[in-house]
Design a protein around this motif. Sequence first.
Motif, PDB file in Angstrom:
ATOM      1  N   VAL A 153       2.162  14.744 -10.834  1.00 36.60           N
ATOM      2  CA  VAL A 153       2.079  13.444 -10.652  1.00 36.60           C
ATOM      3  C   VAL A 153       2.904  12.376 -10.168  1.00 36.60           C
ATOM      4  O   VAL A 153       2.872  11.614  -9.061  1.00 36.60           O
ATOM      5  N   THR A 154       4.165  12.649 -10.732  1.00 35.74           N
ATOM      6  CA  THR A 154       5.426  11.974 -10.311  1.00 35.74           C
ATOM      7  C   THR A 154       5.943  12.311  -9.102  1.00 35.74           C
ATOM      8  O   THR A 154       5.924  11.468  -8.357  1.00 35.74           O
ATOM      9  N   GLU A 155       5.489  13.398  -8.669  1.00 38.80           N
ATOM     10  CA  GLU A 155       5.956  14.096  -7.382  1.00 38.80           C
ATOM     11  C   GLU A 155       5.025  13.501  -6.347  1.00 38.80           C
ATOM     12  O   GLU A 155       5.491  12.974  -5.342  1.00 38.80           O
ATOM     13  N   PHE A 156       3.620  13.288  -6.621  1.00 35.91           N
ATOM     14  CA  PHE A 156       2.722  13.015  -5.876  1.00 35.91           C
ATOM     15  C   PHE A 156       3.016  11.344  -5.635  1.00 35.91           C
ATOM     16  O   PHE A 156       2.923  11.075  -4.524  1.00 35.91           O
ATOM     17  N   ILE A 157       3.044  10.788  -6.564  1.00 41.61           N
ATOM     18  CA  ILE A 157       3.424   9.159  -6.501  1.00 41.61           C
ATOM     19  C   ILE A 157       4.588   9.087  -5.500  1.00 41.61           C
ATOM     20  O   ILE A 157       4.673   8.202  -4.506  1.00 41.61           O
ATOM     21  N   ARG A 158       5.398   9.926  -5.556  1.00 43.40           N
ATOM     22  CA  ARG A 158       6.964   9.537  -4.853  1.00 43.40           C
ATOM     23  C   ARG A 158       6.697  10.036  -3.463  1.00 43.40           C
ATOM     24  O   ARG A 158       7.513   9.479  -2.676  1.00 43.40           O
ATOM     25  N   ASP A 159       5.944  10.958  -3.085  1.00 50.78           N
ATOM     26  CA  ASP A 159       6.012  11.456  -1.743  1.00 50.78           C
ATOM     27  C   ASP A 159       4.732  10.765  -1.040  1.00 50.78           C
ATOM     28  O   ASP A 159       4.528  11.397   0.450  1.00 50.78           O
ATOM     29  N   THR A 160       4.109   9.774  -1.505  1.00 53.75           N
ATOM     30  CA  THR A 160       2.832   9.134  -0.668  1.00 53.75           C
ATOM     31  C   THR A 160       3.300   7.934  -0.433  1.00 53.75           C
ATOM     32  O   THR A 160       3.962   6.905  -1.476  1.00 53.75           O
ATOM     33  N   PRO A 161       2.720   7.258   0.778  1.00 51.25           N
ATOM     34  CA  PRO A 161       3.497   5.850   0.946  1.00 51.25           C
ATOM     35  C   PRO A 161       2.803   4.748   0.062  1.00 51.25           C
ATOM     36  O   PRO A 161       1.487   4.874  -0.353  1.00 51.25           O
ATOM     37  N   LEU A 162       3.581   3.706  -0.119  1.00 55.32           N
ATOM     38  CA  LEU A 162       3.229   2.389  -0.887  1.00 55.32           C
ATOM     39  C   LEU A 162       1.767   2.033  -0.129  1.00 55.32           C
ATOM     40  O   LEU A 162       0.913   1.535  -0.976  1.00 55.32           O
ATOM     41  N   LEU A 163       1.670   1.849   1.064  1.00 54.12           N
ATOM     42  CA  LEU A 163       0.910   1.373   1.910  1.00 54.12           C
ATOM     43  C   LEU A 163      -0.605   1.841   1.469  1.00 54.12           C
ATOM     44  O   LEU A 163      -1.656   1.245   1.061  1.00 54.12           O
ATOM     45  N   ILE A 164      -0.467   3.168   1.422  1.00 52.21           N
ATOM     46  CA  ILE A 164      -1.855   3.849   1.132  1.00 52.21           C
ATOM     47  C   ILE A 164      -2.229   3.619  -0.505  1.00 52.21           C
ATOM     48  O   ILE A 164      -3.510   3.538  -0.748  1.00 52.21           O
ATOM     49  N   GLN A 165      -1.214   3.729  -1.191  1.00 49.01           N
ATOM     50  CA  GLN A 165      -1.470   3.568  -2.549  1.00 49.01           C
ATOM     51  C   GLN A 165      -2.058   2.137  -2.776  1.00 49.01           C
ATOM     52  O   GLN A 165      -3.007   2.045  -3.565  1.00 49.01           O
ATOM     53  N   LEU A 166      -1.484   1.413  -2.140  1.00 52.82           N
ATOM     54  CA  LEU A 166      -2.082  -0.132  -2.210  1.00 52.82           C
ATOM     55  C   LEU A 166      -3.520  -0.296  -1.541  1.00 52.82           C
ATOM     56  O   LEU A 166      -4.415  -0.712  -2.124  1.00 52.82           O
ATOM     57  N   PHE A 167      -3.794   0.462  -0.365  1.00 52.83           N
ATOM     58  CA  PHE A 167      -5.220   0.347   0.064  1.00 52.83           C
ATOM     59  C   PHE A 167      -5.897   0.863  -0.911  1.00 52.83           C
ATOM     60  O   PHE A 167      -7.101   0.632  -1.274  1.00 52.83           O
ATOM     61  N   PHE A 168      -5.620   2.139  -1.467  1.00 57.20           N
ATOM     62  CA  PHE A 168      -6.339   2.764  -2.463  1.00 57.20           C
ATOM     63  C   PHE A 168      -6.791   2.057  -3.583  1.00 57.20           C
ATOM     64  O   PHE A 168      -7.865   1.694  -4.079  1.00 57.20           O
ATOM     65  N   LEU A 169      -5.675   1.327  -4.245  1.00 56.46           N
ATOM     66  CA  LEU A 169      -5.862   0.368  -5.289  1.00 56.46           C
ATOM     67  C   LEU A 169      -6.984  -0.683  -5.041  1.00 56.46           C
ATOM     68  O   LEU A 169      -7.907  -1.203  -5.881  1.00 56.46           O
TER      69      LEU A 169
ATOM     70  N   THR B  16     -11.976  -5.618 -10.606  1.00 56.63           N
ATOM     71  CA  THR B  16     -11.703  -6.300  -9.253  1.00 56.63           C
ATOM     72  C   THR B  16     -10.635  -7.260  -9.861  1.00 56.63           C
ATOM     73  O   THR B  16     -10.514  -8.204 -10.702  1.00 56.63           O
ATOM     74  N   LEU B  17      -9.208  -6.941  -9.265  1.00 57.95           N
ATOM     75  CA  LEU B  17      -8.176  -7.635  -9.678  1.00 57.95           C
ATOM     76  C   LEU B  17      -7.873  -8.732  -8.448  1.00 57.95           C
ATOM     77  O   LEU B  17      -8.213  -8.230  -7.548  1.00 57.95           O
ATOM     78  N   PRO B  18      -7.051  -9.997  -8.717  1.00 57.61           N
ATOM     79  CA  PRO B  18      -6.787 -10.479  -7.597  1.00 57.61           C
ATOM     80  C   PRO B  18      -5.863  -9.731  -6.611  1.00 57.61           C
ATOM     81  O   PRO B  18      -4.976  -8.926  -7.062  1.00 57.61           O
ATOM     82  N   ALA B  19      -5.699 -10.100  -5.543  1.00 59.56           N
ATOM     83  CA  ALA B  19      -4.946  -9.479  -4.371  1.00 59.56           C
ATOM     84  C   ALA B  19      -3.421  -9.073  -5.200  1.00 59.56           C
ATOM     85  O   ALA B  19      -2.779  -8.178  -4.873  1.00 59.56           O
ATOM     86  N   PHE B  20      -3.003 -10.250  -5.647  1.00 59.56           N
ATOM     87  CA  PHE B  20      -1.664 -10.209  -5.923  1.00 59.56           C
ATOM     88  C   PHE B  20      -1.393  -9.246  -7.105  1.00 59.56           C
ATOM     89  O   PHE B  20      -0.417  -8.634  -7.228  1.00 59.56           O
ATOM     90  N   LEU B  21      -2.313  -9.370  -8.206  1.00 55.65           N
ATOM     91  CA  LEU B  21      -2.140  -8.532  -8.994  1.00 55.65           C
ATOM     92  C   LEU B  21      -2.226  -6.846  -8.754  1.00 55.65           C
ATOM     93  O   LEU B  21      -1.339  -5.941  -9.024  1.00 55.65           O
ATOM     94  N   THR B  22      -3.259  -6.704  -7.675  1.00 58.36           N
ATOM     95  CA  THR B  22      -3.601  -5.146  -7.065  1.00 58.36           C
ATOM     96  C   THR B  22      -1.928  -4.758  -6.149  1.00 58.36           C
ATOM     97  O   THR B  22      -1.512  -3.687  -6.808  1.00 58.36           O
TER      98      THR B  22
ATOM     99  N   VAL C 207      -2.747  -6.862   2.157  1.00 55.29           N
ATOM    100  CA  VAL C 207      -3.835  -7.240   1.481  1.00 55.29           C
ATOM    101  C   VAL C 207      -3.936  -8.622   1.043  1.00 55.29           C
ATOM    102  O   VAL C 207      -4.456  -9.095   0.053  1.00 55.29           O
ATOM    103  N   THR C 208      -3.544  -9.579   1.928  1.00 52.43           N
ATOM    104  CA  THR C 208      -3.587 -11.196   2.052  1.00 52.43           C
ATOM    105  C   THR C 208      -2.857 -11.727   0.866  1.00 52.43           C
ATOM    106  O   THR C 208      -3.071 -12.923   0.522  1.00 52.43           O
ATOM    107  N   VAL C 209      -1.836 -10.993   0.342  1.00 51.96           N
ATOM    108  CA  VAL C 209      -0.862 -11.720  -0.564  1.00 51.96           C
ATOM    109  C   VAL C 209      -0.146 -12.588   0.324  1.00 51.96           C
ATOM    110  O   VAL C 209       0.809 -12.209   1.249  1.00 51.96           O
ATOM    111  N   LEU C 210       0.266 -13.902   0.193  1.00 49.44           N
ATOM    112  CA  LEU C 210       0.923 -14.794   1.097  1.00 49.44           C
ATOM    113  C   LEU C 210       2.468 -14.850   0.437  1.00 49.44           C
ATOM    114  O   LEU C 210       2.914 -15.708   0.113  1.00 49.44           O
ATOM    115  N   GLU C 211       3.043 -13.480   0.572  1.00 52.37           N
ATOM    116  CA  GLU C 211       4.488 -13.409   0.540  1.00 52.37           C
ATOM    117  C   GLU C 211       5.279 -13.786   1.680  1.00 52.37           C
ATOM    118  O   GLU C 211       4.710 -14.127   2.641  1.00 52.37           O
ATOM    119  N   MET C 212       6.450 -13.869   1.858  1.00 54.51           N
ATOM    120  CA  MET C 212       7.312 -14.753   2.561  1.00 54.51           C
ATOM    121  C   MET C 212       7.024 -14.010   4.070  1.00 54.51           C
ATOM    122  O   MET C 212       6.900 -14.743   5.036  1.00 54.51           O
TER     123      MET C 212
END
Lengths: 223, 265, 230
Positions: C66-82, C92-98, C174-179
């Motif tokens: 699992v560690t290896e899997f998490i490390r080897d896959t892009p943050l962007l895809i993990q984010l979309f997945f969640l 259903t979490l707010p976008a910021f928390l997701t 995912v519409t988080v209004l960061e900088m």
Amino acid sequence: MEWTSYLAPLSQGAWVTVQLTVYSTILGGLCAFVFGLGKLSHNPLLKGFSVAYIEIFRGTSLLVQLFWIYFALPIMGQAIGLDLRFPPVVAGVVALALNIGAYGAEVVRGAVQAVPKEQYEAATALNFTSRKRLWRITLPQAIPEMMPTFGNLAVQNLKDTALVSLISLGDLAFRAEQIRNFTQDSVTVYTLVLFMYFGMALVLTACMKLLERYVGRWRAAGR
Amino acid sequence: MNDATNTRDPIIKFDKVVKRFGDHVVLDELDFEVQRGEKVTIIGPSGSGKSTVLRILMTLEEINDGVVYVGGEPLWHQRKGDSLAPASEQHLRQMRSQLGMVFQQFNLFPHMTVLRNLTEAPVQVLGVSKAEARKRGMELLEMVGLTDQANKYPHQLSGGQQQRVGIARALAMRPKVMLFDEPTSALDPELVGEVLNVIRSLADEHDLTMLLVTHEMHFARQVSDRICFFDQGRIKEQGKPEEIFTAPKEERTRAFLKAVLDPDD
Amino acid sequence: MFFGIEWDTSSQWAFAISIFPILLHGLVVTLQATVVGFFIALALGLVLAALKSAPTRIIRWPAKLVTEFIRDTPLLIQLFFLFYVLPEFGLTLPAFLTGALALGVQYSAYTSEVYRAGLEAVAKGQREAARALNLASSRTFTHIILPQAIPRIIPALGNYLVSIMKDVPVLSVVTVLEMLGVAKIIGDRTGGYLIPLSMVGGLYLVMTLIASFGVRYLDTHLPKRGLSLK
Ligand SMILES: Nc1ncnc2c1ncn2[C@@H]1O[C@H](COP(=O)(O)OP(=O)(O)OP(=O)(O)O)[C@@H](O)[C@H]1O
Ligand SMILES: [Mg+2]
């Protein structure tokens, strides 16, 4: 829709991802050597430029760099009368390469500095020019030291390519988002895509290990 | 040979050479000469500046004052009209070609085979053809008794074998002066002999000038024309081996020799 | 207009000055996401590290995979997945928390390695010595191993904190209004990307500079021989 019907468009995207990774890793490796050695140079101009490059690209976010090159650079070009509008592929490869190159440059610098100074002295005693000393003595010993970290950076780069989908380049991440939009079948699509990235990372890691063994084959001789 | 010590035309000459590391004076206005073909051994306590003398000659260490001459030409300076200017890299390269150095820790190139260690510099620096360099390399390996190790890597060799390669590597550049900095100090006792034998055979070569730093006193006595006892960055006493080893004049020399020759007392 | 703040396009300087407070709003969100993501990474990483050193292989190997899997896959895809998959399971979490959760998941793979390396670096002999002194083994861990491991772990974790900060812009998808997202929207609306994007780059440089000073300070000022437990 059957999940197998996703495979064709996803493979197309994966192929783009592979190409992006290969080009930007090679170009990034080149940047790493140029600026890593530049930082060690005695020429203040070269050194200053290298340090500035490394600090700027390590100190900011890849996505900021990508957006800057794709959206902001053309505007700057306009102001100075140059056409700096790049197609997404070029902007993507350049941003990825410059970003990974900055991290790689520190690796190159560290590995070169880690070559024992006795080796430098032996080469001097044999009257090597400084250029030949670098190419024939220092780098062949430094490169095997860099390889494990370069392997990690290559995988990092593969993951980073997903960001170029945000400037509408048709890579794996982009195709995934398209299909999800169309089918709303997010679980299947993203699970598939995660495994595809994982598979590519494993292959890339294996390739880097082979390369590592190749450049360090003298270390293993007779063992 | 020793009779020639004070005649002109030395191949190496230190003229009031000063070397400092920070405030620490390592060579204190050193005057020192070596004649062509002479075999000189430098002995002395740790920190007395023995290695520094060799490293200055090999251009691995700059000097702070004075002039070093090699073959009559200033090493760290260039003649500019009547005065001396700091040496350019080009000048240093020209001067270095006359010298070869053997290091305490061998310092072989770990990524090259034994033969490649011997051919790389002749090919890359002198422009010798690869075939010729290999031929000469094999001759040198024969001289040091390692022809069967030509295609191994340094880490596959014993320390004694590595040092013999180190000697051959320096000789491949055909230097006029060979510098040895404690060539056997890093070796297990049983491996010292094979390296000393190689150096001894070199000492028979009439034209080769040798400058040797060692703690092997019996060996030094056999091969040297002259022994120089260094203390605190100066030559405290020098002379023929028999004089120095049997009847040293200086108290410091006597104490040093007593300490190294009968360490059990 | 953004966050109720008007921008002034009369000149480049005026534009830069007028959007600065808007970017600062985004900066606050960036920092919040960094901190929340970091704490999630610390906690999840600890869980992974514990599982990876479990006494049985049936737990250890999947944890490593699992560690290896998490490390080897892009943050962007993990984010979309969640972002798209969690709601399907009724969460259903707010976008910021997701977004913070995605950062935490991605970096838990790295923090778990930091923990493991830090603990292993504490000389094995220490454990032997403690056993000889006959300390109970949980006491050994909290009183002898941990105090020595922590000074090694903290600077490495600090570096990942900086990395997380640099990854926060991904959350803008995912519409988080960061900088960066804020700067991009200003650019979209005014057509002037150069100034806001350059300002974001500059602000990032300032933040990473401060952070790397902080990490270096920790690195040199943490006692290398262990923390006192008082
Ligand atoms: N790079 C350096 N920086 C500072 N001091 C140095 C350096 N190199 C040598 N020294 C000092 O210079 C002095 C002379 O050093 P040198 O190596 O010439 O001694 P040596 O006679 O060869 O001693 P040994 O028998 O231990 O090899 C020593 O006190 C040493 O500590
Ligand atoms: Mg010495």
